[in-house]
Design an enzyme around this catalytic site. Structure first.
Site, mmCIF file in Angstrom:
data_model
loop_
_atom_site.group_PDB
_atom_site.id
_atom_site.type_symbol
_atom_site.label_atom_id
_atom_site.label_comp_id
_atom_site.label_asym_id
_atom_site.label_seq_id
_atom_site.Cartn_x
_atom_site.Cartn_y
_atom_site.Cartn_z
ATOM 1 N N ARG A 4 0.585 -1.392 -0.259
ATOM 2 C CA ARG A 4 -0.086 0.146 0.023
ATOM 3 C C ARG A 4 0.681 1.787 -0.046
ATOM 4 O O ARG A 4 0.420 1.859 -0.909
ATOM 5 C CB ARG A 4 -1.434 0.400 1.240
ATOM 6 C CG ARG A 4 -1.946 -1.147 1.524
ATOM 7 C CD ARG A 4 -2.328 -0.568 2.329
ATOM 8 N NE ARG A 4 -3.666 0.906 1.657
ATOM 9 C CZ ARG A 4 -4.236 0.627 2.910
ATOM 10 N NH1 ARG A 4 -4.505 0.343 4.290
ATOM 11 N NH2 ARG A 4 -5.726 1.714 2.884
ATOM 12 N N CYS A 24 -1.409 5.619 9.436
ATOM 13 C CA CYS A 24 -1.494 3.977 8.159
ATOM 14 C C CYS A 24 -2.556 4.868 7.662
ATOM 15 O O CYS A 24 -2.401 5.539 7.133
ATOM 16 C CB CYS A 24 -2.063 2.732 9.791
ATOM 17 S SG CYS A 24 -3.142 3.854 10.320
#
Length: 286
Positions: free
Chosen positions: A183, A241
């Site tokens: 990601r 995050c």
């Protein structure tokens, strides 16, 4: 730092005694939450630490607003205070949080309560698995509703990063991206509107903070890890995050390692919803 983590035997002893030897009366919070199964109440009712109060991460530990605020913006402090009082928390209590996901979810409660001024918040190292493997009693259904607590909360007890500060922070200091490496590189993006990472951020998947049993690595091992990523003594390290949940887990690890974490609560879900902000893909330059 030694008071951040608690073992299952030590928690059992504290529950039996009513308090920790180095703390106050014990309150236990069960923070079951997963991205693919956000309602953890069925798992909680199937078995939890006796007396543990269920915490709904999506509603108790987050607010809901415009996409530009991110998927898990911080709740108003008054809402968090009301929830904490509902869980029976009084001033001076020692709070122990856990989940069934290697503390990836419950760390949000640890950081948010500390950010709101609760002095003594600990994580059950190894989470629910550690408790069950130790053979301690479990309770099913809902725990008894406690007498409302009297805790007063105020945000700002820990350093953090706001959206407008993150870009400059990444230019001048160390900003860690706690998501999975793919990601970070922008190869996949399952939920947020843009793929990639904040320019200047370094990939540091939070899953590498713990062992296969979900227990945190030793402070020395964590310190070595973050040093290899660029952390230096006395450094304040930024962390984000996807939506501000596992960034809190990284904050725990950084604190154990002796660094000062600065969580960006909006995280990638907020940054990526601002098309005027730049996005970087691929691995970080060496």
């Amino acid at each position: 730092m030694s008071r951040i983590l608690v073992t299952a035997p030590d928690l059992q002893a504290a529950l039996s005694a009513g308090a920790f030897p180095d703390g106050g009366p014990v309150r236990v919070l069960d923070v079951r939450w997963r991205l693919d199964r956000p309602d953890g109440r069925p798992d909680y009712r199937a078995g939890h630490i006796p007396g543990a109060q269920y915490v709904d991460l999506d509603h108790d530990l987050a607010a809901h607003g415009a996409a530009t605020e991110g998927r898990h913006p911080l709740p108003p402090v008054e809402a968090l205070q009301n929830a904490a009082r509902r869980w029976g928390i009084d001033a001076g209590d020692t709070i122990v949080v856990y989940d069934d996901l290697k503390n990836m979810s419950s760390a949000r409660a640890w950081w948010l309560l500390r950010f709101a001024g609760v002095a003594d918040v600990r994580l059950l190292d190894g989470a629910w698995r550690a408790w069950t493997e130790a053979g301690f009693d479990r309770e099913t259904g809902d725990a008894v509703i406690p007498t409302p607590g009297d805790i007063d909360l105020a945000y700002g007890a820990l350093p953090s990063l706001e959206l407008g500060e993150v870009g400059a922070f990444a230019d001048d200091a160390l900003l860690l991206d706690a998501r999975a490496a793919e990601r970070y590189r922008g190869e996949v993006e399952p939920i947020d509107p843009r793929a990639g990472h904040i320019p200047g951020a370094i990939s540091a998947p939070t899953t590498e903070n713990v062992d296969a049993d979900g227990r945190f690595h030793t402070p020395d091992a964590l310190r070595s890890r973050f040093r290899m990523l660029g952390a230096e003594d006395g450094m304040s390290v930024g962390v984000y995050c996807g939506s501000g949940v596992t960034a809190a887990h990284q904050a725990v690890a950084l604190t154990l390692a002796g660094f000062e974490p600065r969580v960006f609560p909006g995280s990638w879900s907020q940054w990526s919803n601002h098309p005027e902000l730049p996005v970087q893909t691929g691995p970080a330059p060496r």
